[in-house]
Motif scaffolding. Structure first.
Motif, PDB file in Angstrom:
ATOM      1  N   GLY A 153      22.598 -39.627 101.550  1.00 42.33           N
ATOM      2  CA  GLY A 153      24.046 -39.673 101.847  1.00 42.33           C
ATOM      3  C   GLY A 153      24.799 -40.384 100.795  1.00 42.33           C
ATOM      4  O   GLY A 153      25.898 -40.837 101.247  1.00 42.33           O
ATOM      5  N   LYS A 179      24.972 -35.948 108.008  1.00 42.98           N
ATOM      6  CA  LYS A 179      24.708 -35.495 106.735  1.00 42.98           C
ATOM      7  C   LYS A 179      24.280 -34.515 106.340  1.00 42.98           C
ATOM      8  O   LYS A 179      24.432 -34.353 104.852  1.00 42.98           O
ATOM      9  CB  LYS A 179      24.483 -36.793 106.107  1.00 42.98           C
ATOM     10  CG  LYS A 179      24.944 -37.733 106.247  1.00 42.98           C
ATOM     11  CD  LYS A 179      24.917 -38.754 104.905  1.00 42.98           C
ATOM     12  CE  LYS A 179      25.869 -40.514 105.396  1.00 42.98           C
ATOM     13  NZ  LYS A 179      25.506 -41.087 104.452  1.00 42.98           N
ATOM     14  N   THR A 314      29.133 -42.039 102.947  1.00 40.60           N
ATOM     15  CA  THR A 314      28.715 -40.722 102.679  1.00 40.60           C
ATOM     16  C   THR A 314      29.324 -40.576 101.094  1.00 40.60           C
ATOM     17  O   THR A 314      30.308 -40.266 100.776  1.00 40.60           O
ATOM     18  CB  THR A 314      29.327 -39.821 103.253  1.00 40.60           C
ATOM     19  OG1 THR A 314      28.999 -40.272 104.952  1.00 40.60           O
ATOM     20  CG2 THR A 314      29.427 -38.773 103.278  1.00 40.60           C
TER      21      THR A 314
END
Ligand code: NAP
Length: 323
Positions: A153, A179, A314
């Motif tokens: 991620g 995620k 992210t």
């Protein structure tokens, strides 16, 4: 956004007015619209690990303007430049700094921005996207093979998952809580939340492991690998201790793999126009879309670096220009 000495980002990083840089031979001047953050920026601000200072300046950074990735509009071209002209929308890397209103970059590390990407998305690509591209190339043929991506991620990982999926691999994405939906949307076949299960959960089934998180001991990595599999090491963690920091892990890898069929290989991303052109083709074909964590205005670069240093972005963190 400059730092003239190494240290804590909140202490040493600040805005300054500098003369507009001029493009040298083979370079263009770019009005920067967006510039991404990556762990290399943190190293150049903090001067850690100390070994990095051998390359970037022993007592202080030789070049004060931070940032490397950029996307923007060409405003002037230096001598000898062909293929780029004022008004072109471009992206790539600059080693004279990109957290600035204007930056210069060599055309050998630039490409035209794909029309389907925003400046923010394009700026997210160069360092992490090309490192992912080189890692996936180093993985060899992917069709039908199992690849595990640790740090899936993050900046490199979110690109690597998409490239491996496009190459026909069966992808196991290892990431933190929350995620999994993103990993599913990128095409990962399995997701391991490392706070709930370890990477060897399914046994030695992966032909390739790409490790971008850099925090698992080599024996544990091997336990998730087929007997003739390969571990590709992208990084050792930006804040690893010691003179060499995360580079220690990269240097130890070939030795640690000496007496085993399972190979440990450090990988290095290369910044070049050809890599960006290849990425452009993947973007245009719909195989690759940058994942943007958050954007921060240039004046909030310190907060952007703190968000990166917290260790769980992210996708990519991008700086946008306050115009
Ligand atoms: N070799 C090269 O040429 C090259 C080029 C660029 C960067 N690098 C290095 O590669 C490394 C990764 O770069 P990056 O830009 O991808 O960094 P990043 O954007 O900070 O991503 C790292 C990811 O690691 C994950 N992570 C943290 N702790 C973890 C754990 N215990 N287990 C599994 N995943 C964990 C985090 O996601 P979660 O939220 O899922 O924890 C985070 O998203 C850095 O060390 C960097 O210096 C190497």
């Amino acid at each position: 956004m400059i730092n003239r000495r190494y240290g804590d980002p909140s202490t040493v990083l600040h805005l300054a007015d500098l003369p507009r840089p001029s493009p040298g031979r083979g370079e263009v001047l770019i009005e920067v619209r967006a510039a991404a953050v990556d762990p290399g920026v943190w190293i150049l601000i903090t001067g850690r690990p100390p070994a990095a200072r051998l390359a970037f300046g022993l007592r202080r950074p030789r070049q004060p303007v931070r940032g490397r990735d950029l996307a923007g509009v060409v405003v002037a071209t230096g001598p000898g430049v062909t293929g780029f002209t004022a008004g072109d929308e471009v992206y790539g890397t600059s080693d004279r700094g990109s957290f600035a209103e204007f930056a210069v970059a060599p055309v050998t590390r630039l490409a035209h921005k794909p029309t389907r990407l925003s400046f923010t998305e394009a700026a997210a690509i160069p360092v992490s996207g090309q490192t992912a591209l080189d890692a996936i190339r180093a993985a060899g043929p992917l069709t039908g093979r199992r690849i595990m991506i640790i740090g899936a991620g993050g900046g490199i990982g979110a690109f690597a998952v998409q490239l491996a999926v496009a190459g026909g691999a069966h992808v196991t994405a290892v990431c933190g809580p929350g995620k999994a939906p993103l990993m599913d949307s990128l095409g990962a076949d399995r997701v391991i939340d490392y706070t709930r299960a370890e990477i060897d959960r399914d046994g030695p089934v992966h032909d390739v492991i790409l490790d971008t998180a850099g925090c698992r001991p080599f024996p544990l990595l091997r336990r998730a690998l087929t007997p003739a599999g390969t571990v590709l090491l992208a990084g050792g963690g930006h804040d690893a201790p010691g003179f060499l920091g995360g580079f220690t892990r990269q240097l130890r890898a070939p030795l640690a793999g000496l007496f085993s069929r399972r190979r440990l290989r450090p990988i290095a991303g290369h910044e070049r126009a050809a890599g960006l052109e290849e990425i452009n083709r993947l973007v245009e074909a719909g195989h690759l879309t940058p994942v943007i964590d958050r954007t921060f205005p240039l004046s909030d670069t310190v907060a952007a670096i703190a968000h990166l240093a917290a260790g769980h972005p992210t996708g990519k963190i991008v700086i946008t220009m306050d115009r």
